[in-house]
Write a protein that holds these residues in place. Structure first.
Motif, PDB file in Angstrom:
ATOM      1  N   ILE A   5       0.715  -1.175   0.018  1.00 34.63           N
ATOM      2  CA  ILE A   5      -0.045  -0.026   0.044  1.00 34.63           C
ATOM      3  C   ILE A   5       1.092   1.134   0.031  1.00 34.63           C
ATOM      4  CG2 ILE A   5      -1.816   1.117   1.058  1.00 34.63           C
ATOM      5  CD1 ILE A   5      -2.310  -1.511   2.742  1.00 34.63           C
ATOM      6  N   ILE A   6       1.018   2.068  -1.162  1.00 33.84           N
ATOM      7  CA  ILE A   6       1.823   3.235  -1.230  1.00 33.84           C
ATOM      8  C   ILE A   6       0.880   4.274  -1.562  1.00 33.84           C
ATOM      9  CG2 ILE A   6       3.803   1.711  -1.965  1.00 33.84           C
ATOM     10  CD1 ILE A   6       3.373   2.662  -4.800  1.00 33.84           C
ATOM     11  N   ALA A   7       1.317   5.709  -1.289  1.00 37.22           N
ATOM     12  CA  ALA A   7       0.758   6.849  -1.454  1.00 37.22           C
ATOM     13  C   ALA A   7       1.734   7.932  -1.579  1.00 37.22           C
ATOM     14  CB  ALA A   7      -0.192   7.405  -0.489  1.00 37.22           C
ATOM     15  N   ASP A   8       1.491   8.848  -2.256  1.00 39.24           N
ATOM     16  CA  ASP A   8       2.131  10.047  -2.400  1.00 39.24           C
ATOM     17  C   ASP A   8       3.701   9.898  -3.018  1.00 39.24           C
ATOM     18  OD1 ASP A   8       0.074  12.249  -1.618  1.00 39.24           O
ATOM     19  OD2 ASP A   8      -0.110  10.566  -0.205  1.00 39.24           O
ATOM     20  N   ASN A 185      -4.018   5.179   6.578  1.00 36.97           N
ATOM     21  CA  ASN A 185      -3.214   5.979   5.750  1.00 36.97           C
ATOM     22  C   ASN A 185      -1.773   5.492   5.969  1.00 36.97           C
ATOM     23  OD1 ASN A 185      -1.278   7.950   4.866  1.00 36.97           O
ATOM     24  ND2 ASN A 185      -2.947   9.454   5.150  1.00 36.97           N
ATOM     25  N   PRO A 186      -1.092   5.111   5.031  1.00 37.71           N
ATOM     26  CA  PRO A 186       0.321   4.403   4.901  1.00 37.71           C
ATOM     27  C   PRO A 186       1.248   5.355   5.161  1.00 37.71           C
ATOM     28  CG  PRO A 186      -0.338   4.222   2.822  1.00 37.71           C
ATOM     29  CD  PRO A 186      -1.712   5.087   3.563  1.00 37.71           C
ATOM     30  N   GLY A 187       0.942   6.687   4.980  1.00 34.48           N
ATOM     31  CA  GLY A 187       2.064   7.602   5.050  1.00 34.48           C
ATOM     32  C   GLY A 187       2.568   7.906   3.650  1.00 34.48           C
ATOM     33  N   GLY A 188       3.437   8.849   3.294  1.00 34.45           N
ATOM     34  CA  GLY A 188       3.942   9.206   2.097  1.00 34.45           C
ATOM     35  C   GLY A 188       5.453   8.506   1.676  1.00 34.45           C
ATOM     36  N   VAL A 189       5.456   8.238   0.435  1.00 37.28           N
ATOM     37  CA  VAL A 189       6.534   7.480  -0.206  1.00 37.28           C
ATOM     38  C   VAL A 189       7.780   8.839  -0.225  1.00 37.28           C
ATOM     39  CG1 VAL A 189       7.840   6.373  -2.078  1.00 37.28           C
ATOM     40  CG2 VAL A 189       5.504   5.551  -1.289  1.00 37.28           C
ATOM     41  N   ALA A 199      10.935   7.266   3.552  1.00 31.91           N
ATOM     42  CA  ALA A 199       9.695   7.230   3.026  1.00 31.91           C
ATOM     43  C   ALA A 199       8.888   5.990   3.667  1.00 31.91           C
ATOM     44  CB  ALA A 199      10.375   6.122   1.713  1.00 31.91           C
ATOM     45  N   SER A 200       7.681   6.216   3.505  1.00 33.37           N
ATOM     46  CA  SER A 200       6.572   5.385   4.375  1.00 33.37           C
ATOM     47  C   SER A 200       5.849   4.702   3.560  1.00 33.37           C
ATOM     48  CB  SER A 200       5.948   6.523   5.189  1.00 33.37           C
ATOM     49  OG  SER A 200       4.935   5.773   6.345  1.00 33.37           O
ATOM     50  N   TYR A 201       5.351   3.248   3.810  1.00 34.86           N
ATOM     51  CA  TYR A 201       4.454   2.522   3.167  1.00 34.86           C
ATOM     52  C   TYR A 201       4.165   1.564   3.977  1.00 34.86           C
ATOM     53  CZ  TYR A 201       7.425  -1.326   1.971  1.00 34.86           C
ATOM     54  OH  TYR A 201       8.164  -2.682   1.982  1.00 34.86           O
ATOM     55  N   ALA A 202       2.975   0.667   3.775  1.00 33.92           N
ATOM     56  CA  ALA A 202       2.486  -0.433   4.155  1.00 33.92           C
ATOM     57  C   ALA A 202       2.434  -1.803   3.431  1.00 33.92           C
ATOM     58  CB  ALA A 202       1.254  -0.091   4.917  1.00 33.92           C
ATOM     59  N   ILE A 203       2.560  -2.696   4.304  1.00 38.30           N
ATOM     60  CA  ILE A 203       2.137  -4.227   3.646  1.00 38.30           C
ATOM     61  C   ILE A 203       1.270  -4.800   4.164  1.00 38.30           C
ATOM     62  CG2 ILE A 203       3.278  -6.725   3.252  1.00 38.30           C
ATOM     63  CD1 ILE A 203       5.788  -5.443   2.432  1.00 38.30           C
ATOM     64  N   TYR A 204       0.338  -5.508   3.217  1.00 42.37           N
ATOM     65  CA  TYR A 204      -0.985  -5.972   3.859  1.00 42.37           C
ATOM     66  C   TYR A 204      -0.861  -7.476   3.628  1.00 42.37           C
ATOM     67  CZ  TYR A 204      -5.770  -8.003   3.560  1.00 42.37           C
ATOM     68  OH  TYR A 204      -6.864  -8.811   3.985  1.00 42.37           O
ATOM     69  N   ASP A 205      -0.966  -8.493   4.382  1.00 42.10           N
ATOM     70  CA  ASP A 205      -0.826  -9.900   4.476  1.00 42.10           C
ATOM     71  C   ASP A 205      -2.312 -10.388   4.451  1.00 42.10           C
ATOM     72  OD1 ASP A 205      -0.598 -12.645   4.763  1.00 42.10           O
ATOM     73  OD2 ASP A 205       1.304 -12.711   5.895  1.00 42.10           O
ATOM     74  N   MET A 210      -2.635  -8.815   8.704  1.00 44.29           N
ATOM     75  CA  MET A 210      -1.772  -8.182   9.239  1.00 44.29           C
ATOM     76  C   MET A 210      -1.717  -6.976   8.145  1.00 44.29           C
ATOM     77  SD  MET A 210       1.354  -7.992  11.852  1.00 44.29           S
ATOM     78  CE  MET A 210       0.928  -9.657  12.380  1.00 44.29           C
ATOM     79  N   VAL A 211      -1.738  -5.648   8.823  1.00 45.29           N
ATOM     80  CA  VAL A 211      -1.258  -4.926   7.904  1.00 45.29           C
ATOM     81  C   VAL A 211       0.176  -4.110   8.932  1.00 45.29           C
ATOM     82  CG1 VAL A 211      -1.671  -2.387   6.771  1.00 45.29           C
ATOM     83  CG2 VAL A 211      -3.393  -4.055   7.105  1.00 45.29           C
ATOM     84  N   ARG A 212       1.205  -3.888   8.113  1.00 46.50           N
ATOM     85  CA  ARG A 212       2.443  -3.389   8.868  1.00 46.50           C
ATOM     86  C   ARG A 212       2.868  -1.967   8.124  1.00 46.50           C
ATOM     87  NH1 ARG A 212       6.602  -7.489  11.561  1.00 46.50           N
ATOM     88  NH2 ARG A 212       6.871  -5.471  12.513  1.00 46.50           N
ATOM     89  N   LEU A 213       3.216  -1.272   8.989  1.00 52.23           N
ATOM     90  CA  LEU A 213       4.083  -0.136   8.259  1.00 52.23           C
ATOM     91  C   LEU A 213       5.493  -0.157   8.160  1.00 52.23           C
ATOM     92  CD1 LEU A 213       2.812   2.830   7.711  1.00 52.23           C
ATOM     93  CD2 LEU A 213       4.189   3.645   9.388  1.00 52.23           C
ATOM     94  N   CYS A 214       5.998   0.367   7.220  1.00 55.11           N
ATOM     95  CA  CYS A 214       7.521   0.262   6.875  1.00 55.11           C
ATOM     96  C   CYS A 214       8.178   1.572   6.620  1.00 55.11           C
ATOM     97  CB  CYS A 214       7.660  -0.778   5.767  1.00 55.11           C
ATOM     98  SG  CYS A 214       6.862  -2.320   5.666  1.00 55.11           S
ATOM     99  N   ARG A 215       9.117   1.755   7.223  1.00 58.11           N
ATOM    100  CA  ARG A 215       9.871   3.058   7.092  1.00 58.11           C
ATOM    101  C   ARG A 215      11.262   2.767   6.454  1.00 58.11           C
ATOM    102  NH1 ARG A 215       6.916   7.489   9.061  1.00 58.11           N
ATOM    103  NH2 ARG A 215       8.225   8.676   7.756  1.00 58.11           N
TER     104      ARG A 215
END
Ligand code: ZN
Length: 244
Positions: A5-8, A185-189, A199-205, A210-215
């Motif tokens: 899940i990526i945005a911006d 909101n996964p934050g902005g790339v 950079a911020s985004y998320a992965i959904y399994d 589970m949804v995890r935020l990654c920086r």
């Protein structure tokens, strides 16, 4: 299956590549879900569109995507954003314009509704307060809604009692999707605004729910140097270092 899940992305190629490398390092994903604003602010709009298109993906339109192709007036933009937007428009190929032109405003993916701003006003509304988030739960049918636009990683929870709670979304949160309705909101790339320049985004399994935020750290100076080279506004260059 896994979904990114990526945005911006905001035409920040160095940040986008770092995120794609991070996704690969974590085993890859089935599909990339992009929440809009591929372009605007950053120095590599065309390259970011082309790179995204190499992946199995879906993408909704953001305000900067529309403004860059003249589908939205820049009168509501701040002066720096408007300057960057005009420059962005000049960098796009016919193919890029055609791609941005055809982006839908809302996408449904199983239990998820994908929009850029909010389900009520997909292009423009910022979901940064509990009161506006609470109202927006009435504007989507699915259990979950994914939004971008504010560049701040957030989770809004809707309670059975009708209350809405919010929390910052950070990498240490193990967000397991259950019965509660959520706006995430996964934050902005390409232009984080929560004080963390990574950079911020998320992965959904979909198996574990589970949804995890990654920086992801990236070489910010590469992007900044390219922005200076193209005479993009200095304030936009400087904010990348602070993540604001
Ligand atoms: Zn944006």
């Amino acid at each position: 299956m896994h979904y990114a899940i990526i945005a911006d992305i905001h035409a920040n190629l160095a940040a986008f590549i770092a995120v794609l490398d991070d996704i690969k390092r974590r085993g890859g994903v089935e599909e990339v879900w992009c929440l809009g604003d591929i372009v605007g602010y950053g120095p590599d709009p065309s390259q970011c569109i082309k790179l995204l298109r190499q992946y199995n993906h879906v993408c909704v339109a953001g305000n900067h995507d529309w403004a860059a192709i003249g589908k939205l007036a820049t009168s509501e933009f701040n002066p720096d954003a408007a300057i960057a937007c005009r420059w962005t428009g000049q960098q796009l190929s016919h193919e890029d314009v055609d791609y941005l032109e055809k982006l839908p405003v809302v996408i449904q993916k199983g239990d998820f509704t994908l929009v850029h701003g909010s389900p009520r006003q997909p292009i423009w509304e910022y979901l940064i307060s509990v009161s506006s988030a609470k109202e927006n739960f009435a504007y989507f049918q699915s259990q979950f809604c994914l939004v971008g636009h504010s560049h701040v990683p957030l989770i809004f929870r809707f309670n059975e009692t009708g209350a809405c709670l919010f929390s910052q979304f950070t990498p240490n949160i193990r967000l397991v999707l259950a019965k509660k309705r959520l706006i995430i909101n996964p934050g902005g790339v390409g232009q984080p605004r929560d004080g963390d320049p990574r950079a911020s985004y998320a992965i959904y399994d979909s198996e574990t729910g589970m949804v995890r935020l990654c920086r992801v750290p990236y070489n910010i100076s590469v992007t900044q140097t390219r922005m200076v080279k193209h005479n993009l506004p200095v304030r936009l260059v400087a904010r990348l270092s602070q993540g604001v």
